[in-house]
Enzyme design. Structure first.
Site, PDB file in Angstrom:
ATOM      1  N   ASP A 213       0.834  -1.201   0.000  1.00 51.19           N
ATOM      2  CA  ASP A 213       0.000   0.000   0.000  1.00 51.19           C
ATOM      3  C   ASP A 213       0.876   1.262   0.000  1.00 51.19           C
ATOM      4  O   ASP A 213       1.850   1.335   0.765  1.00 51.19           O
ATOM      5  CB  ASP A 213      -0.864  -0.036   1.267  1.00 51.19           C
ATOM      6  CG  ASP A 213      -1.904   1.070   1.299  1.00 51.19           C
ATOM      7  OD1 ASP A 213      -2.786   1.065   0.441  1.00 51.19           O
ATOM      8  OD2 ASP A 213      -1.813   1.934   2.202  1.00 51.19           O
ATOM      9  N   GLU A 278       1.502  -0.678  -5.084  1.00 50.78           N
ATOM     10  CA  GLU A 278       0.552   0.373  -5.421  1.00 50.78           C
ATOM     11  C   GLU A 278       1.377   1.649  -5.367  1.00 50.78           C
ATOM     12  O   GLU A 278       1.614   2.196  -4.294  1.00 50.78           O
ATOM     13  CB  GLU A 278      -0.589   0.448  -4.405  1.00 50.78           C
ATOM     14  CG  GLU A 278      -1.619   1.496  -4.804  1.00 50.78           C
ATOM     15  CD  GLU A 278      -2.081   2.434  -3.693  1.00 50.78           C
ATOM     16  OE1 GLU A 278      -3.056   3.140  -3.909  1.00 50.78           O
ATOM     17  OE2 GLU A 278      -1.470   2.478  -2.613  1.00 50.78           O
TER      18      GLU A 278
HETATM   19  C1  GLC Z   1      -4.204   3.076  -0.647  1.00 47.76           C
HETATM   20  C2  GLC Z   1      -5.432   2.217  -0.498  1.00 47.76           C
HETATM   21  C3  GLC Z   1      -6.563   3.086  -0.060  1.00 47.76           C
HETATM   22  C4  GLC Z   1      -6.205   3.713   1.263  1.00 47.76           C
HETATM   23  C5  GLC Z   1      -4.886   4.450   1.188  1.00 47.76           C
HETATM   24  C6  GLC Z   1      -4.355   4.768   2.554  1.00 47.76           C
HETATM   25  O1  GLC Z   1      -4.316   4.010  -1.666  1.00 47.76           O
HETATM   26  O2  GLC Z   1      -5.692   1.535  -1.686  1.00 47.76           O
HETATM   27  O3  GLC Z   1      -7.764   2.368   0.048  1.00 47.76           O
HETATM   28  O4  GLC Z   1      -7.214   4.613   1.640  1.00 47.76           O
HETATM   29  O5  GLC Z   1      -3.898   3.689   0.557  1.00 47.76           O
HETATM   30  O6  GLC Z   1      -3.870   3.608   3.174  1.00 47.76           O
END
Ligand code: GLC
Length: 545
Positions: A213, A278
């Site tokens: 994340d 991500e």
């Molecule tokens: C990422 C996740 C999202 C979350 C954010 C903070 O972007 O996919 O759902 O709100 O991180 O952890």
């Protein structure tokens, strides 16, 4: 009904992730076994046969760890335990054992950029003095202004508003997301050691990979410099620069050191343990720096998700992503929807048009080399739920910006005549978000065995993707074909066997000729002359042997 995919449980292939289809399970909305209206690990366990029959290779589970659930579990208070809302560690062990027996791998979500404010470290930091060792694990700073009454810099939270919150003794702490998600100080050796240990904890439990994340966020530029652009000064939110410009809190070069330390840990376990980032970076080239033999295995190509419904737009992002992946020696990672973005049926125009395009886009994505991530419910053609009552919305971003991600997080319809359509056991009527009445016709049971349903389209495409020599594994580079304006067509081949994917984005029906026999199509094809009429907003795969 389509035959189940023929494969041995957990084929031991260290490179499985290069061509896998991964199904994202948003745990709280997938299946509720205990009847509290919220999905859980036991619910997933009971639905594993469905996923196997669908034909996916792995599941990515969104965070199910102990959490106050301020941001749907992306606020973790204990990285080594399961939140009681979702079950227990024993439930996790039972679920992963069954998944592996069915040949399904499990990827879990790791949230290293920030903890929950309920994490023992943050509680200790609040209880301790400014300058104490406890505060060093986070990013505490004195404010500006005569009394320190102004935030330390101009950074904005991705969820809107300042990225700093002031505590009782006057210091401020950084949170790039909600105030309940304080950012960790990744220059602190204890933070690094802790996460390496957390990786091992889940690897020891048998997980096959991690989705990282905010993988671009852990290191902040030295001195925490201003961005010089924010809502207060320009009326435009700083997050507009996400993925487009340089920000002192994202994509700093030093973040790569963290992944270079993690990779040997992953590689020390057998069976091809992987990690997917991500990450948001300014250019596809900078995004590609996260992947490679000494860093992470994959990074989502969000440019593909963001492509508009036009041949040029798709062609450009596909070519760029493929070129970058060739350079770093890792496959491209395609995605059309996830739990943060409006579902693609709705992005592509909603209603009938959106659904037609979404079905065509699925055939486009699944014909490309690399790994594809599906978001739960896209195989049912679910649209975004746009009319959720405000009082039921739970996304913390909603309160701060009025934008909400709840509409893509509505529980999955499985069967039956009444909401929540088999999501919870018989007799439980209240799911945490309500499913619209129109979803009765979109349930798994309503689509199973129905020729032409979106579910059967996905099943057929996934089966062919696994079995067809030109698509299986990483075989067959993409060769673009000239098929007329507004038609995306490319071929992949293995020996004499050629598979051609054609997508009609032209706005008018087109005749497709010379690619062989159609083997799957997102809309009905009619024969014309020696070829086939491909309707507007439709895609098909053709085969020639
Ligand atoms: C990422 C996740 C999202 C979350 C954010 C903070 O972007 O996919 O759902 O709100 O991180 O952890």
């Amino acid at each position: 009904m389509t035959a189940a995919i023929n494969r041995t449980p957990l084929a031991s292939d260290d490179d499985w992730w290069r061509s896998a289809v991964v199904y994202q399970v948003y745990v709280r909305s997938f299946a509720d076994a205990n009847g509290d209206g919220v999905g859980d690990l036991q619910g997933i366990r009971e639905r594993l046969p469905y996923l196997r029959e669908l034909g996916v290779d792995a599941l990515w589970l969104t965070p199910f760890f102990t959490s106050p659930q301020i941001d749907g579990g992306y606020d973790v208070a204990d990285y080594r335990d399961v939140d009681p809302m979702f079950g227990t560690l024993a439930d996790f062990d039972a679920m992963i054992t069954d998944a592996h027996a069915l040949g399904l791998r499990i990827i879990v979500d790791l949230v290293p950029n920030h903890t929950s404010s309920a994490h023992p470290w943050f509680r200790a930091a609040l209880a301790a003095r400014p300058g104490s060792a406890e505060r060093e694990r986070y990013l505490f700073a004195d404010g500006k202004g005569e009394q320190g009454e102004l935030p330390p810099n101009d950074w904005e939270s991705i969820f809107g508003g300042p990225a700093w919150t002031r505590v009782a003794d006057g210091q401020w702490y950084l949170h790039l997301f909600d105030p309940a998600q304080p950012d960790l100080n990744w220059r602190h050796p204890e933070v690094r050691a802790e996460f390496e240990d957390v990786l091992r904890f889940w690897l020891d439990r048998g997980v096959d990979g991690f989705r990282i994340d905010v993988a671009h966020g852990m290191i902040k530029a030295e001195g925490l410099p201003d961005v010089g652009f924010n809502s207060m000064t320009t009326g435009r939110r700083q997050s507009e620069l996400l993925g487009k410009g340089r920000l002192p809190y994202f994509d700093q070069d030093e973040v790569h050191d963290i992944y270079r330390a993690w990779r040997p840990i992953l590689d020390s376990y057998p069976g091809g343990r992987m990690a997917v980032a991500e990450a948001w970076a300014e250019t596809p080239q900078r995004l590609a720096r996260y992947i490679g033999p000494d860093e992470l295995h994959q990074a989502f190509s969000f440019d593909f998700l963001d492509a508009t419904w036009s041949a040029d737009s798709f062609r450009k992002v596909i070519d760029t992503a493929l070129a970058e992946s060739t350079i770093v020696g890792a496959p491209t990672t395609w995605v059309l929807s996830n739990h943060d973005r409006q579902r693609h049926v709705t992005r592509y125009g909603d209603g009938e048009v959106g659904l037609r395009r979404a079905r065509a886009a699925a055939l486009l994505m699944l014909a490309l080399p690399g790994c594809a991530y599906l978001y739960q419910g896209e195989e049912l053609g679910l649209p975004e739920v746009l009319d959720l009552p405000d009082e039921l919305r739970q996304d913390p971003a909603f309160l701060r910006t009025g934008e909400s991600r709840d509409g893509c997080r509505v529980p999955i319809p499985w069967s039956g005549e009444l909401a929540p359509y088999g999501f919870s056991p018989e007799g439980c009527e209240l799911s945490w978000l309500p499913a619209p009445a129109t979803w009765r016709a979109l349930s798994v049971a309503a689509q199973t065995g129905v020729p032409g349903s979106t579910l059967e389209l996905y099943r057929a495409a996934l089966r062919i993707r696994h079995e067809h020599p030109a698509l299986a594994g990483t075989a067959g580079a993409v060769t673009w074909l000239e098929a007329g304006p507004g038609v995306l067509a490319f071929r992949r081949s293995a020996g004499d066997t050629v598979l051609t994917c054609a997508v009609n984005v032209s706005g008018a029906e087109v005749v497709i000729d010379g690619y062989g026999r159609p083997i799957v199509a997102s809309a009905e094809l009619t024969e014309q002359g020696g070829g086939h009429l491909l309707p507007v907003d439709a895609a098909a795969w053709f085969e020639r042997r």
